[in-house]
Scaffold this motif. Structure first.
Motif, PDB file in Angstrom:
ATOM      1  N   SER A  63       0.828  -1.201   0.000  1.00 15.52           N
ATOM      2  CA  SER A  63       0.000   0.000   0.000  1.00 15.52           C
ATOM      3  C   SER A  63       0.864   1.253   0.000  1.00 15.52           C
ATOM      4  O   SER A  63       2.023   1.235   0.429  1.00 15.52           O
TER       5      SER A  63
ATOM      6  N   LEU B 294       0.591   5.486   1.017  1.00 13.17           N
ATOM      7  CA  LEU B 294      -0.179   6.545   1.671  1.00 13.17           C
ATOM      8  C   LEU B 294       0.143   7.874   0.993  1.00 13.17           C
ATOM      9  O   LEU B 294       1.305   8.298   0.955  1.00 13.17           O
TER      10      LEU B 294
ATOM     11  N   ARG C   6      -9.677  14.135  -1.994  1.00 11.65           N
ATOM     12  CA  ARG C   6      -9.744  12.714  -1.626  1.00 11.65           C
ATOM     13  C   ARG C   6     -10.823  11.992  -2.422  1.00 11.65           C
ATOM     14  O   ARG C   6     -10.628  10.864  -2.891  1.00 11.65           O
TER      15      ARG C   6
ATOM     16  N   LYS D 283      -8.800   3.980   0.880  1.00 11.51           N
ATOM     17  CA  LYS D 283      -9.491   4.374   2.098  1.00 11.51           C
ATOM     18  C   LYS D 283      -8.816   5.610   2.677  1.00 11.51           C
ATOM     19  O   LYS D 283      -7.613   5.832   2.486  1.00 11.51           O
ATOM     20  N   SER D 284      -9.596   6.425   3.352  1.00 11.04           N
ATOM     21  CA  SER D 284      -9.067   7.641   3.962  1.00 11.04           C
ATOM     22  C   SER D 284      -8.609   7.348   5.382  1.00 11.04           C
ATOM     23  O   SER D 284      -9.251   6.575   6.111  1.00 11.04           O
ATOM     24  N   GLU D 285      -7.506   7.976   5.774  1.00  8.82           N
ATOM     25  CA  GLU D 285      -6.957   7.795   7.108  1.00  8.82           C
ATOM     26  C   GLU D 285      -6.649   9.158   7.723  1.00  8.82           C
ATOM     27  O   GLU D 285      -6.302  10.106   7.024  1.00  8.82           O
ATOM     28  N   GLY D 286      -6.770   9.242   9.049  1.00  6.30           N
ATOM     29  CA  GLY D 286      -6.430  10.469   9.744  1.00  6.30           C
ATOM     30  C   GLY D 286      -7.650  11.185  10.274  1.00  6.30           C
ATOM     31  O   GLY D 286      -8.783  10.703  10.150  1.00  6.30           O
ATOM     32  N   GLU D 287      -7.434  12.359  10.829  1.00  2.62           N
ATOM     33  CA  GLU D 287      -8.505  13.160  11.410  1.00  2.62           C
ATOM     34  C   GLU D 287      -8.446  14.576  10.850  1.00  2.62           C
ATOM     35  O   GLU D 287      -7.429  15.003  10.302  1.00  2.62           O
TER      36      GLU D 287
ATOM     37  N   LYS E  39      -7.173  14.804   5.436  1.00  2.00           N
ATOM     38  CA  LYS E  39      -6.850  13.401   5.678  1.00  2.00           C
ATOM     39  C   LYS E  39      -6.001  12.869   4.522  1.00  2.00           C
ATOM     40  O   LYS E  39      -5.830  13.530   3.497  1.00  2.00           O
ATOM     41  N   GLN E  40      -5.492  11.647   4.687  1.00  2.00           N
ATOM     42  CA  GLN E  40      -4.686  11.011   3.657  1.00  2.00           C
ATOM     43  C   GLN E  40      -5.420   9.831   3.060  1.00  2.00           C
ATOM     44  O   GLN E  40      -6.193   9.155   3.746  1.00  2.00           O
TER      45      GLN E  40
ATOM     46  N   ARG F 147      -5.059   6.134   1.452  1.00  2.00           N
ATOM     47  CA  ARG F 147      -4.167   4.987   1.291  1.00  2.00           C
ATOM     48  C   ARG F 147      -4.663   4.144   0.118  1.00  2.00           C
ATOM     49  O   ARG F 147      -5.834   3.775   0.061  1.00  2.00           O
TER      50      ARG F 147
END
Length: 231
Positions: free
Chosen positions: A186, A188, A197, A213-217, A221-222, A224
């Motif tokens: 994967s 990021l 996004r 999929k989105s990651e973070g707050e 966000k980022q 992946r």
């Protein structure tokens, strides 16, 4: 001129567009905005944007529609008190930052107002990865809400940054997908705003062996990009 249509799949969306505009398929270009596959809990759909070719604007039905459309949507000057206040607000904010700017309406869509900024300091107004432009846009949308028009989305752009950024992100999405498929690992991506996004997710939605999929707050966000193989 641009129009947006939606169907169960790309073919149906294009057929709806052709019928609504009274044009043949070869008389307009199609850009896919969103695409969602059928799943257990969600029905699939495709949303497209239709770009009608200049030479085809002479068809009787289309000419009548665009004549009425242009009276409202092609005027760069503010129409009504709301638009006037939005433009004055944006101009005042930027001028208080110490930069000259000319603010006009670029075009209007349903529940969307696109504002064009012309300034010799465009690069500063855009900022790194568009963060200054996003901040100004956020302020404009908050102000629109205070004016009682929270249903209208304000879009700010300068030097066609938004379009150039979209093209860059689409290329990034495909390049990243190729790297993920080759390495089986994967990747990021950099922090992005919600619109960016969504563009990455939509671009890679139809690639069967890759998922996102989105990651973070927070707002930035980022995404992946993940290799899942063909099942």
């Amino acid at each position: 001129m641009k129009y947006e249509f939606e169907g169960k799949n790309e073919k149906e969306a294009i057929e709806i567009a052709a019928n609504e505009l009274g044009l043949e398929r070869d008389q307009f270009d199609v850009e896919i905005l969103e695409s969602q596959k059928n799943s257990l809990f969600k029905k699939g759909y495709v949303k497209i944007r239709v770009h009608v070719l200049e030479e085809n604007r002479t068809s009787e039905k289309y000419s009548e529609e665009t004549e009425n459309f242009s009276k409202i949507y092609d005027n760069p000057l503010p129409q009504g008190e709301f638009e006037q206040k939005i433009i004055e607000f944006i101009q005042n904010v930027i001028e208080k930052m110490g930069y000259d700017v000319k603010v006009n309406v670029s075009f209007r869509e349903e529940k969307k107002l696109n504002i064009k900024l012309e300034s010799s300091y465009s690069s500063i107004l855009i900022g790194r990865k568009g963060k200054n432009l996003d901040a100004l846009q956020l302020l404009a949308n908050i102000y629109a809400g205070r004016l009682g028009h929270e249903e209208i989305r304000i879009i700010l752009d300068t030097e066609n940054y938004r379009i150039r950024r979209e093209e860059t992100l689409v290329r990034l999405a495909y390049t990243t997908a190729d790297k993920v498929r080759s390495s089986k690992k994967s990747i990021l991506l950099e922090p992005m705003n919600p619109f960016e996004r969504r563009l990455i997710h939509t671009t890679l939605n139809d690639i069967p062996d890759v998922e996102t999929k989105s990651e973070g707050e927070g707002v930035y966000k980022q995404v992946r990009v993940i290799y899942k193989g063909i099942r």
